[in-house]
Enzyme design. Structure first.
Site, PDB file in Angstrom:
ATOM      1  N   CYS A  34      43.126  40.019  49.517  1.00 45.36           N
ATOM      2  CA  CYS A  34      42.451  39.215  48.477  1.00 45.36           C
ATOM      3  C   CYS A  34      42.945  37.761  48.509  1.00 45.36           C
ATOM      4  CB  CYS A  34      42.730  39.867  47.125  1.00 45.36           C
ATOM      5  SG  CYS A  34      42.314  38.872  45.696  1.00 45.36           S
ATOM      6  N   CYS A  37      44.182  36.374  45.185  1.00 42.38           N
ATOM      7  CA  CYS A  37      45.476  36.997  44.865  1.00 42.38           C
ATOM      8  C   CYS A  37      46.609  36.241  45.551  1.00 42.38           C
ATOM      9  CB  CYS A  37      45.498  38.457  45.309  1.00 42.38           C
ATOM     10  SG  CYS A  37      44.262  39.505  44.516  1.00 42.38           S
TER      11      CYS A  37
END
Length: 109
Positions: A34, A37
């Site tokens: 991600c 993230c």
């Protein structure tokens, strides 16, 4: 992926770490793949270092802990839970600024 100031949680230590905490807790639900993230990780590490013992910054890898992700209704990552006294007080999805996260933590203190 996390620094020493950030605690990695999993299904075996999650409840113990959250319920035993006497300070506000941020739980970051994330995954290695991600991009947002990965953008959030250094912000959380800075907060953990700056706030020290006044807050517990934690991370849960959703790929490694799918039951925790399901339990907390994670549909999009990064998703942050702000927890005080074992109770989820706020949920935020997406990358946030350090100042915004710091204000949310201060409101829980």
């Amino acid at each position: 992926m996390a620094s020493e100031a950030v605690l990695n949680l999993n299904e075996s230590n999650f409840q113990t770490e959250i319920s035993s905490s006497t300070v506000p807790v941020i739980v970051d639900f994330w995954a290695e793949w991600c991009g947002p993230c990965r953008m959030l990780t250094p912000i959380l590490e800075q907060l953990a270092t700056e706030k020290g013992a006044a807050v517990k910054v934690t991370k849960v890898n959703v790929d490694e802990n799918p039951n925790l992700a399901a339990q907390y209704g994670v549909r999009s990552i990064p998703m942050l839970l702000f927890i005080k006294n074992g109770e989820v007080k706020e949920t935020v999805v997406g990358v946030q600024s350090k100042d915004a996260l710091s204000r949310k933590l201060d409101a829980l203190a």
